[in-house]
Design a protein around this motif. Structure first.
Motif, PDB file in Angstrom:
ATOM      1  N   LEU A  59       0.850  -1.111   0.129  1.00  0.00           N
ATOM      2  CA  LEU A  59       0.020  -0.009  -0.020  1.00  0.00           C
ATOM      3  C   LEU A  59       0.978   1.152  -0.085  1.00  0.00           C
ATOM      4  O   LEU A  59       0.683   2.161  -0.798  1.00  0.00           O
ATOM      5  N   ASN A  60       2.077   1.087   0.702  1.00  0.00           N
ATOM      6  CA  ASN A  60       2.971   2.615   0.938  1.00  0.00           C
ATOM      7  C   ASN A  60       3.818   2.533  -0.519  1.00  0.00           C
ATOM      8  O   ASN A  60       3.843   3.771  -1.071  1.00  0.00           O
ATOM      9  N   SER A  61       4.411   1.458  -0.942  1.00  0.00           N
ATOM     10  CA  SER A  61       5.251   1.403  -2.162  1.00  0.00           C
ATOM     11  C   SER A  61       4.536   1.834  -3.390  1.00  0.00           C
ATOM     12  O   SER A  61       5.011   2.580  -4.187  1.00  0.00           O
ATOM     13  N   THR A  62       3.224   1.362  -3.616  1.00  0.00           N
ATOM     14  CA  THR A  62       2.468   1.528  -4.703  1.00  0.00           C
ATOM     15  C   THR A  62       1.790   3.050  -4.686  1.00  0.00           C
ATOM     16  O   THR A  62       1.239   3.444  -5.732  1.00  0.00           O
ATOM     17  N   GLY A  63       1.483   3.602  -3.470  1.00  0.00           N
ATOM     18  CA  GLY A  63       0.885   4.774  -3.305  1.00  0.00           C
ATOM     19  C   GLY A  63      -0.741   4.495  -3.260  1.00  0.00           C
ATOM     20  O   GLY A  63      -1.512   5.626  -3.150  1.00  0.00           O
ATOM     21  N   VAL A  64      -1.072   3.238  -3.350  1.00  0.00           N
ATOM     22  CA  VAL A  64      -2.398   3.150  -3.083  1.00  0.00           C
ATOM     23  C   VAL A  64      -3.038   3.388  -1.802  1.00  0.00           C
ATOM     24  O   VAL A  64      -4.281   3.824  -1.724  1.00  0.00           O
ATOM     25  N   GLY A  65      -2.195   3.115  -0.916  1.00  0.00           N
ATOM     26  CA  GLY A  65      -2.788   3.428   0.501  1.00  0.00           C
ATOM     27  C   GLY A  65      -3.210   4.936   0.399  1.00  0.00           C
ATOM     28  O   GLY A  65      -4.159   5.242   1.149  1.00  0.00           O
ATOM     29  N   ASN A  66      -2.434   5.940   0.117  1.00  0.00           N
ATOM     30  CA  ASN A  66      -2.947   7.427  -0.045  1.00  0.00           C
ATOM     31  C   ASN A  66      -4.199   7.781  -1.094  1.00  0.00           C
ATOM     32  O   ASN A  66      -4.865   8.370  -0.634  1.00  0.00           O
ATOM     33  N   GLN A  67      -4.206   6.844  -2.111  1.00  0.00           N
ATOM     34  CA  GLN A  67      -5.363   7.062  -3.091  1.00  0.00           C
ATOM     35  C   GLN A  67      -6.404   6.701  -2.324  1.00  0.00           C
ATOM     36  O   GLN A  67      -7.468   7.178  -2.339  1.00  0.00           O
ATOM     37  N   ILE A  68      -6.586   5.450  -1.522  1.00  0.00           N
ATOM     38  CA  ILE A  68      -7.733   5.093  -0.956  1.00  0.00           C
ATOM     39  C   ILE A  68      -8.065   6.131   0.089  1.00  0.00           C
ATOM     40  O   ILE A  68      -9.300   6.415   0.368  1.00  0.00           O
ATOM     41  N   VAL A  69      -7.132   6.512   0.984  1.00  0.00           N
ATOM     42  CA  VAL A  69      -7.446   7.630   2.083  1.00  0.00           C
ATOM     43  C   VAL A  69      -7.962   8.834   1.332  1.00  0.00           C
ATOM     44  O   VAL A  69      -9.012   9.476   1.919  1.00  0.00           O
ATOM     45  N   ASN A  70      -7.493   9.148   0.156  1.00  0.00           N
ATOM     46  CA  ASN A  70      -8.227  10.609  -0.577  1.00  0.00           C
ATOM     47  C   ASN A  70      -9.548  10.353  -0.902  1.00  0.00           C
ATOM     48  O   ASN A  70     -10.465  11.377  -0.747  1.00  0.00           O
ATOM     49  N   GLN A  71      -9.899   9.093  -1.322  1.00  0.00           N
ATOM     50  CA  GLN A  71     -11.104   8.908  -1.838  1.00  0.00           C
ATOM     51  C   GLN A  71     -12.180   8.759  -0.762  1.00  0.00           C
ATOM     52  O   GLN A  71     -13.163   9.137  -0.907  1.00  0.00           O
ATOM     53  N   LEU A  72     -11.752   8.186   0.231  1.00  0.00           N
ATOM     54  CA  LEU A  72     -12.412   8.212   1.556  1.00  0.00           C
ATOM     55  C   LEU A  72     -12.882   9.369   2.009  1.00  0.00           C
ATOM     56  O   LEU A  72     -14.159   9.690   2.521  1.00  0.00           O
ATOM     57  N   GLY A  78     -17.819   5.413  -0.240  1.00  0.00           N
ATOM     58  CA  GLY A  78     -17.155   4.492   0.817  1.00  0.00           C
ATOM     59  C   GLY A  78     -16.258   3.465  -0.133  1.00  0.00           C
ATOM     60  O   GLY A  78     -16.073   3.679  -1.614  1.00  0.00           O
ATOM     61  N   MET A  79     -15.472   2.695   0.640  1.00  0.00           N
ATOM     62  CA  MET A  79     -14.858   1.799  -0.304  1.00  0.00           C
ATOM     63  C   MET A  79     -14.884   0.341   0.498  1.00  0.00           C
ATOM     64  O   MET A  79     -15.063   0.422   1.698  1.00  0.00           O
ATOM     65  N   THR A  80     -14.243  -0.522   0.064  1.00  0.00           N
ATOM     66  CA  THR A  80     -14.150  -2.056   0.482  1.00  0.00           C
ATOM     67  C   THR A  80     -12.762  -2.514   0.067  1.00  0.00           C
ATOM     68  O   THR A  80     -12.450  -2.597  -0.897  1.00  0.00           O
ATOM     69  N   LEU A  81     -12.099  -3.015   1.082  1.00  0.00           N
ATOM     70  CA  LEU A  81     -10.721  -3.457   0.946  1.00  0.00           C
ATOM     71  C   LEU A  81     -10.470  -5.212   1.436  1.00  0.00           C
ATOM     72  O   LEU A  81     -11.062  -5.232   2.515  1.00  0.00           O
ATOM     73  N   LYS A 104       2.381  -3.582 -12.545  1.00  0.00           N
ATOM     74  CA  LYS A 104       1.418  -4.641 -12.083  1.00  0.00           C
ATOM     75  C   LYS A 104       1.290  -4.750 -10.588  1.00  0.00           C
ATOM     76  O   LYS A 104       0.344  -5.365 -10.122  1.00  0.00           O
ATOM     77  N   GLN A 105       2.150  -4.237  -9.904  1.00  0.00           N
ATOM     78  CA  GLN A 105       2.093  -4.400  -8.358  1.00  0.00           C
ATOM     79  C   GLN A 105       0.981  -3.507  -8.110  1.00  0.00           C
ATOM     80  O   GLN A 105       0.136  -3.582  -7.077  1.00  0.00           O
ATOM     81  N   VAL A 106       0.815  -2.170  -8.638  1.00  0.00           N
ATOM     82  CA  VAL A 106      -0.229  -1.452  -8.377  1.00  0.00           C
ATOM     83  C   VAL A 106      -1.553  -2.015  -8.952  1.00  0.00           C
ATOM     84  O   VAL A 106      -2.529  -1.898  -7.840  1.00  0.00           O
ATOM     85  N   GLU A 107      -1.533  -2.560  -9.904  1.00  0.00           N
ATOM     86  CA  GLU A 107      -2.742  -3.255 -10.375  1.00  0.00           C
ATOM     87  C   GLU A 107      -3.292  -4.618  -9.090  1.00  0.00           C
ATOM     88  O   GLU A 107      -4.407  -4.555  -8.924  1.00  0.00           O
ATOM     89  N   LEU A 108      -2.230  -5.221  -8.837  1.00  0.00           N
ATOM     90  CA  LEU A 108      -2.415  -6.289  -7.796  1.00  0.00           C
ATOM     91  C   LEU A 108      -3.168  -5.795  -6.458  1.00  0.00           C
ATOM     92  O   LEU A 108      -4.253  -6.132  -6.076  1.00  0.00           O
ATOM     93  N   VAL A 109      -2.708  -4.573  -6.041  1.00  0.00           N
ATOM     94  CA  VAL A 109      -3.386  -3.938  -4.748  1.00  0.00           C
ATOM     95  C   VAL A 109      -4.760  -3.454  -5.324  1.00  0.00           C
ATOM     96  O   VAL A 109      -5.630  -3.612  -4.414  1.00  0.00           O
ATOM     97  N   LEU A 110      -4.780  -2.773  -6.344  1.00  0.00           N
ATOM     98  CA  LEU A 110      -6.087  -2.150  -6.698  1.00  0.00           C
ATOM     99  C   LEU A 110      -7.188  -3.284  -6.981  1.00  0.00           C
ATOM    100  O   LEU A 110      -8.347  -3.205  -6.816  1.00  0.00           O
ATOM    101  N   SER A 111      -6.668  -4.647  -7.223  1.00  0.00           N
ATOM    102  CA  SER A 111      -7.447  -5.647  -7.636  1.00  0.00           C
ATOM    103  C   SER A 111      -8.372  -6.035  -6.422  1.00  0.00           C
ATOM    104  O   SER A 111      -9.111  -6.950  -6.479  1.00  0.00           O
ATOM    105  N   HIS A 112      -7.757  -5.781  -5.164  1.00  0.00           N
ATOM    106  CA  HIS A 112      -8.242  -5.895  -3.888  1.00  0.00           C
ATOM    107  C   HIS A 112      -9.208  -4.873  -3.275  1.00  0.00           C
ATOM    108  O   HIS A 112      -9.847  -5.153  -2.238  1.00  0.00           O
ATOM    109  N   VAL A 113      -9.406  -3.806  -4.111  1.00  0.00           N
ATOM    110  CA  VAL A 113     -10.328  -2.835  -3.627  1.00  0.00           C
ATOM    111  C   VAL A 113     -11.686  -2.403  -4.605  1.00  0.00           C
ATOM    112  O   VAL A 113     -11.464  -2.388  -5.736  1.00  0.00           O
ATOM    113  N   LEU A 114     -12.651  -2.521  -3.802  1.00  0.00           N
ATOM    114  CA  LEU A 114     -13.823  -2.159  -4.482  1.00  0.00           C
ATOM    115  C   LEU A 114     -14.186  -0.533  -4.216  1.00  0.00           C
ATOM    116  O   LEU A 114     -14.166  -0.170  -3.290  1.00  0.00           O
ATOM    117  N   PRO A 115     -14.835   0.097  -5.351  1.00  0.00           N
ATOM    118  CA  PRO A 115     -14.933   1.375  -5.046  1.00  0.00           C
ATOM    119  C   PRO A 115     -16.410   1.752  -4.436  1.00  0.00           C
ATOM    120  O   PRO A 115     -17.079   2.900  -4.906  1.00  0.00           O
TER     121      PRO A 115
END
Length: 250
Positions: A59-72, A78-81, A104-115
């Motif tokens: 979540l940290n290395s791909t930046g997806v963690g910050n993306q989730i927080v911003n969207q929340l 809401g979101m589901t992880l 692909k690592q970004v896609e891996l993490v994002l594939s575990h997140v529902l918008p």
């Protein structure tokens, strides 16, 4: 004299009123209204739950963690992880994560997140496949499928894995986080999508049950001519000689 008598008469009453009156309180500044809630601490939630070290690193290395927080903080959906445990990552084929590119690592993490925010009881009612944050504009890639097992038990699956949706780390709007014991890999992510079979020659079945290639060529003689044609020509000459002899004899 009358005034003095009145003062003497009412003095005890005034003293009693002053004694019974509540003390005056100083008017201080009004208490400030509660401010807006701070940013959602997703990392803190996973860290407190334990066994999510690898997911937190991704979540940290791909930046997806910050993306989730911003969207929340900027969405009312809401979101589901789905949070794979450390054991889930350890059970992957050695080198799987390292073989994935940064994208692909970004896609891996994002594939575990529902918008969207989903309670556990919502999954049996969804229309499969459900879009993830990794799903492209065509809507076909990285979708997740959900199967109800009864008693509020639900399985989540891709075209590669299927696992049960387990313990809910949180299930309060705006975020739901569910433990999964397998990483939700897909053929899209691994680059192993099945290719359409190549066109092969049409086969015919002979009377004895054997198959022959309809596209097979007739055998060719050493001089490059068609062997079958030469045989047919020879038979024609022989037939002509036979008829000629029959005519002479008659």
């Amino acid at each position: 004299m009358a005034s003095a008598s009145l003062i003497t008469l009412f003095s005890p009453l005034l003293l009693l009123v002053l004694l019974l009156a509540p003390p005056a309180q100083a008017q201080g500044p009004a208490a400030p209204a509660p401010g807006p809630a701070g940013p959602f601490n997703l990392t803190g939630l996973l860290d407190k739950a334990g066994q999510y070290t690898t997911l937190m690193r991704l979540l940290n290395s791909t930046g997806v963690g910050n993306q989730i927080v911003n969207q929340l903080n900027n969405s009312d959906q809401g979101m589901t992880l789905f949070a794979p445990t450390d054991n889930a990552f350890n059970n992957l084929k050695p080198g799987t994560l390292n073989s994935l590119s940064a994208q692909k690592q970004v896609e891996l993490v994002l594939s575990h997140v529902l918008p969207k925010f989903y309670k556990l009881s919502d999954f049996p009612l969804v229309s499969n496949p459900v879009r993830t944050q990794a799903t492209g504009q065509d809507g076909g890639a990285y979708g997740l499928n959900f199967t109800s097992l009864g008693n509020q038990q639900v399985n989540v699956s891709t075209d590669q894995v299927e696992t049960q949706v387990n313990n809910a780390l949180t299930q309060v709007m705006p975020l739901a986080v569910y433990q999964v014991d397998e990483v939700l890999l897909s053929s899209e992510l691994l680059g192993t999508k099945s290719q359409s079979p190549s066109t092969s020659p049409t086969t015919k079945t002979s009377n004895d049950g054997s198959k022959s290639d309809s596209g097979a060529k007739e055998p060719t003689a050493a001089d490059g001519t068609n062997a079958g044609g030469r045989i047919n020509s020879g038979l024609g000459i022989v037939a002509g000689l036979v008829l000629l002899c029959m005519g002479i004899l008659s």
